[in-house]
Design a protein around this motif. Structure first.
Motif, PDB file in Angstrom:
ATOM      1  N   UNK A  53      27.523  17.594  16.094  1.00  0.00           N
ATOM      2  CA  UNK A  53      27.578  18.907  15.439  1.00  0.00           C
ATOM      3  C   UNK A  53      28.529  18.788  14.256  1.00  0.00           C
ATOM      4  N   UNK A  54      28.054  19.070  13.040  1.00  0.00           N
ATOM      5  CA  UNK A  54      28.909  18.927  11.856  1.00  0.00           C
ATOM      6  C   UNK A  54      30.204  19.721  11.953  1.00  0.00           C
ATOM      7  N   UNK A  58      34.122  14.847  10.156  1.00  0.00           N
ATOM      8  CA  UNK A  58      33.113  14.433  11.129  1.00  0.00           C
ATOM      9  C   UNK A  58      32.526  13.044  10.893  1.00  0.00           C
ATOM     10  N   UNK A  59      33.128  12.258  10.025  1.00  0.00           N
ATOM     11  CA  UNK A  59      32.594  10.919   9.786  1.00  0.00           C
ATOM     12  C   UNK A  59      33.683   9.854   9.932  1.00  0.00           C
ATOM     13  N   UNK A  60      33.219   8.672  10.232  1.00  0.00           N
ATOM     14  CA  UNK A  60      34.092   7.505  10.345  1.00  0.00           C
ATOM     15  C   UNK A  60      33.212   6.302  10.073  1.00  0.00           C
ATOM     16  N   UNK A  61      33.757   5.276   9.456  1.00  0.00           N
ATOM     17  CA  UNK A  61      32.922   4.102   9.190  1.00  0.00           C
ATOM     18  C   UNK A  61      33.716   2.815   9.337  1.00  0.00           C
ATOM     19  N   UNK A 164      34.707  14.623  20.855  1.00  0.00           N
ATOM     20  CA  UNK A 164      34.426  15.209  22.179  1.00  0.00           C
ATOM     21  C   UNK A 164      34.002  16.677  22.091  1.00  0.00           C
ATOM     22  N   UNK A 165      34.758  17.560  21.416  1.00  0.00           N
ATOM     23  CA  UNK A 165      34.320  18.970  21.366  1.00  0.00           C
ATOM     24  C   UNK A 165      33.089  19.202  20.492  1.00  0.00           C
TER      25      UNK A 165
END
Length: 172
Positions: A53-54, A58-61, A164-165
Motif C-alpha cells: 500500500x503506497x 515506501x521504496x528501498x533498493x 509491516x503496517x
C-alpha cells in the motif's frame, strides 16, 4: 538466396547501436576521471522494494551485488532459506522454522509478494543476527565484502519493519 562474390548477408537485427563508441567517447569526455571514481554500488540493475500500500518512504533498493550479501545474511539469520544451501554458522536461536521465508522470493525481481507478517519476521531475525555478531562473522568469509554491508542489512531490516503496517511489500 544466392550471394555473389564479395557480398555479405546483412543481419536481420542489430543488437548494438553502430555508433556506440560515440556515446562512450562523449561520456568519457564529460567525466575524464570516471575510471578513478567508479561507484560500483550505483548500478542500474538490481532490486526495488515497494510497499504493498503506497505511503511516504515506501521504496528501498539494492543493486545485485548488494542483494547477494543481504541474501546470505538472511539465510544465516534464518529469515529466508532454500536454494539448496544451508546456514554456515548455525547459531542457536537462528534456525530456520515455520515462519522462514522461501529464498526464491529474493532471487529475482519478479514482483514477489512479502506479507507484513513475513517482513516483520525478516526484520526481527536480521536484528537478532546483528546483535549476536553473526553478520560480521559471516562477512569475514567473503574476500570482497565491503565495510558498508552491515549498514545495507540494517537498512533492509528497517525497510522490512516499516512495511509491516502497509501489508508488506513487492520485490521488483
Amino acid at each position: 538466396m544466392h550471394l555473389g562474390l564479395g557480398e555479405r548477408r546483412r543481419p536481420a537485427a542489430v543488437l548494438v547501436r553502430p555508433d556506440w563508441w560515440r556515446s562512450l567517447r562523449a561520456f568519457r569526455a564529460a567525466r575524464p576521471d570516471h575510471d578513478k571514481e567508479v561507484d560500483y554500488y550505483a548500478t542500474p540493475m538490481g532490486y526495488a522494494f515497494t510497499f504493498e500500500r503506497p505511503a511516504p518512504g515506501d521504496t528501498f533498493s539494492l543493486n545485485n551485488w548488494q542483494m547477494g550479501f543481504v541474501r546470505e545474511a538472511m539465510r544465516e539469520a534464518g529469515a529466508a532459506a532454500g536454494q539448496g544451501l544451508e546456514q554456515v554458522l548455525r547459531t542457536p536461536g537462528l534456525e530456520p522454522g515455520g515462519q522462514t521465508v522461501d529464498m526464491e522470493r529474493f532471487l529475482s525481481n519478479s514482483n514477489w509478494y512479502v506479507s507484513g507478517e513475513e517482513a516483520g519476521f525478516i526484520a526481527s531475525r536480521l536484528r537478532l543476527a546483528a546483535s549476536k555478531d553473526v553478520i560480521s562473522d559471516l562477512m569475514s568469509f567473503f574476500d570482497d565484502a565491503p565495510d558498508e554491508v552491515e549498514q545495507w542489512i540494517e537498512d533492509f531490516a528497517d525497510f522490512n519493519e516499516r512495511s509491516v503496517p502497509h501489508e508488506g511489500y513487492r520485490v521488483r
